[in-house]
Write a protein that holds these residues in place. Structure first.
Motif, short mmCIF file in Angstrom:
data_model
loop_
_atom_site.label_atom_id
_atom_site.label_comp_id
_atom_site.label_asym_id
_atom_site.label_seq_id
_atom_site.Cartn_x
_atom_site.Cartn_y
_atom_site.Cartn_z
N CYS A 9 0.82 -1.21 0.00
CA CYS A 9 0.00 0.00 0.00
C CYS A 9 0.86 1.27 0.00
CB CYS A 9 -0.98 -0.01 1.18
SG CYS A 9 -2.36 -1.13 0.89
N HIS A 60 -1.68 -2.76 10.00
CA HIS A 60 -1.45 -2.38 8.61
C HIS A 60 -1.10 -0.90 8.42
CE1 HIS A 60 -1.55 -2.70 4.34
NE2 HIS A 60 -2.71 -2.10 4.17
N HIS A 61 -1.95 -0.01 8.90
CA HIS A 61 -1.69 1.40 8.63
C HIS A 61 -0.55 1.97 9.47
CE1 HIS A 61 -5.97 1.87 6.73
NE2 HIS A 61 -5.10 1.26 5.95
#
Ligand code: AMP
Ligand code: ZN
Length: 486
Positions: A245, A271-272
């Motif tokens: 990402c 994830h972020h």
């Protein structure tokens, strides 16, 4: 005009929204993993992103939306550490192979993991189109595929290694060194301090030799035997999930700092948090200014997820006669920062609302609706400007309709945000598969009518292997797609 305010997960507060380069807004949404059909919980996150885009467009912004397609097969780090486990893409390939053999899925070559990913990507786009997500009709580069950005990922990993944010462990795997990034934990609250005192705070025996900290995360996994693999300075292998990402968002949007980054609440950590560490580590700049997260869609108090089996796909609901506009409205009308409880009753209420609006708008010639500004539109925008207060916005419309207004053109204009007045077009590239399943189920019903139980069982086994769950009752035979790969 009221200023637009959004709740920013990064600062835990409502903030006035101002894009870096107005009127352009660069927005990245974590998209679907294409080893299975997306369920309506996933689509809640995607419908939210679409509502956000349409609202920003309605208020004069030019939104560049990017939603990625996660098409690299990944084993989780735990599975990798155990040395076992099966990659989800491999499992999907097996299931699709059975589905192809029995004729219920039209996938070119289920032995090819890329064909498997393309099959589910197509299904995602079909479902997204049925729900009128604008991203489904954008040009393909707005839906970047992870498998087509491995070069950019490798370049970013090289930068991180050079800057001492990453290191190569004993077995050649490349890890991000979380201790090199003091802001780690800012988004999620999971600072290294806190993590050290919580569960999982030690390097387990099964961890890769040379991994320095249990929270260091994988950037590159050398694995010459993996189904999907690429050459890299660290050998043939595949990238970690988070790096995808970071690399795709910057590459597809052409900037190092995005205006908005979205995802479901489960994306916040790790994830972020990891995306921020990688991106800031590589560029030295802020990665995204506004982080917006959708709370889960629940079913009877539990998160809808593939592993729990309590899911619906968009296509299964549409097959049962659900109007896609009603489903869109239902997924949208609970505020994005509240859990949404999915019920058939809620869906029926949403449908009634859509029908009422359609009846009201029926007399309006959509082509001749000019730009306009009415009290109801002002109320609608004011509500949505307040962190997308959707119930306020819908309430404004319904209250206005109660007064039987003469001019209904505002409804058509507001529909550019809501996207629910249009009637459904249901023919899709992958809907042919449903017809094939219906035909199999009919054969099964015929066999049962002829008391040929062996033939009926054989068809049922075939369908089960293809991921179709069959239910027999007095009313007849029904089926649904079983998703068990989460
Ligand atoms: P995945 O395909 O699993 O990577 O998920 C795609 C997106 O759906 C991610 O942004 C998830 O956070 C989101 N998501 C997954 N389950 C739910 C749920 N039950 N409700 C809302 N969003 C979800
Ligand atoms: Zn992501």
């Amino acid at each position: 005009m009221t200023p637009i305010r959004f709740y920013n997960t990064l600062t835990n507060q409502l903030e006035d929204f101002a894009p870096i380069d107005p009127p352009v807004v660069r927005m990245y949404n974590c998209g679907p993993t294409v080893y299975d059909f997306a369920h309506i919980g996933n689509f809640r996150a995607f419908v939210f992103a679409d509502l956000l885009r349409r609202f920003l467009e309605f208020t004069g912004h030019e939104v560049r939306q990017v939603m990625n397609i996660t098409d690299v097969g990944h084993m989780t780090e735990d599975q990798l550490a155990d040395g076992g486990g099966q990659d989800k893409m491999e499992l999907a390939a097996q299931r699709l192979k059975a589905a192809k053999k029995s004729g219920v899925a039209d996938v070119e070559n289920p032995d090819d993991p890329f064909a498997v990913a393309r099959y589910f990507e197509k299904a995602f786009i079909d479902d997204a189109r049925a729900l009128r997500l604008k991203i489904a009709d954008d040009e393909a580069p707005r839906r970047p595929r992870a498998t087509e950005h491995v070069k950019q990922m490798i370049a970013m990993i090289e930068k991180l290694v050079a800057a001492d944010h990453a290191y190569v462990a004993g077995d050649g795997a490349v890890y991000y060194d979380v201790s090199s990034f003091p802001q780690y934990g800012k988004l999620s609250g999971n600072t290294l301090d806190k993590l050290a005192h919580g569960a999982g705070g030690r390097v387990s025996e099964t961890d890769t030799a040379g991994k320095r900290n249990p929270h260091d995360f994988l950037l590159w996994k050398p694995d010459a035997k993996h189904l999907m693999k690429w050459d890299s300075p660290w050998g043939w292998g595949y990238p970690g999930w988070h790096i995808e990402c970071s690399a795709m968002s910057m590459s597809a949007l052409g900037v190092e700092t995005l205006d908005i980054h979205t995802g479901g609440e489960d994306n916040i950590f790790p994830h972020h948090e990891c995306e921020i560490a990688q991106s800031c580590g590589a560029t030295g700049k802020a990665f995204a200014r506004y982080w917006m997260h959708t709370r889960f869609l629940m079913v009877e108090g539990e998160k809808m997820s593939k592993s729990k089996g309590n899911f619906y796909t968009v296509r299964d609901l549409l097959k049962r006669g659900v109007d896609p506009a009603a489903l869109r409205l239902e997924l949208m009308r609970t505020h994005y920062r509240s859990n949404m409880n999915f019920t058939m009753k809620g869906l029926e209420d949403a449908h009634r609302m859509v029908e009422r609006w359609r009846a009201a708008a029926a007399g309006v010639d959509a082509q001749s609706v000019a730009a306009g500004d009415s009290d109801v539109e002002r109320d609608f925008v004011a509500a949505l400007s307040d962190d997308l207060n959707i119930s306020g916005a819908l309430g404004a419309i319904n209250k206005w309709l109660n007064d039987s207004p003469d001019d209904l053109s505002p409804l058509v204009r507001m529909n550019s945000v809501l996207g629910v007045l249009e009637a459904a077009e249901l023919e899709t590239e992958t809907s042919g598969d449903d017809a094939a399943i219906d035909a199999k189920v009919q054969q099964m019903a015929d066999a049962r009518a002829a008391k040929d139980w062996a033939a009926s069982d054989a068809i049922r086994d075939e369908l089960t292997a293809a991921g179709i769950e069959v239910q027999i009752s007095k009313q007849g035979i029904t089926w649904r797609r079983k998703m068990t790969l989460d």
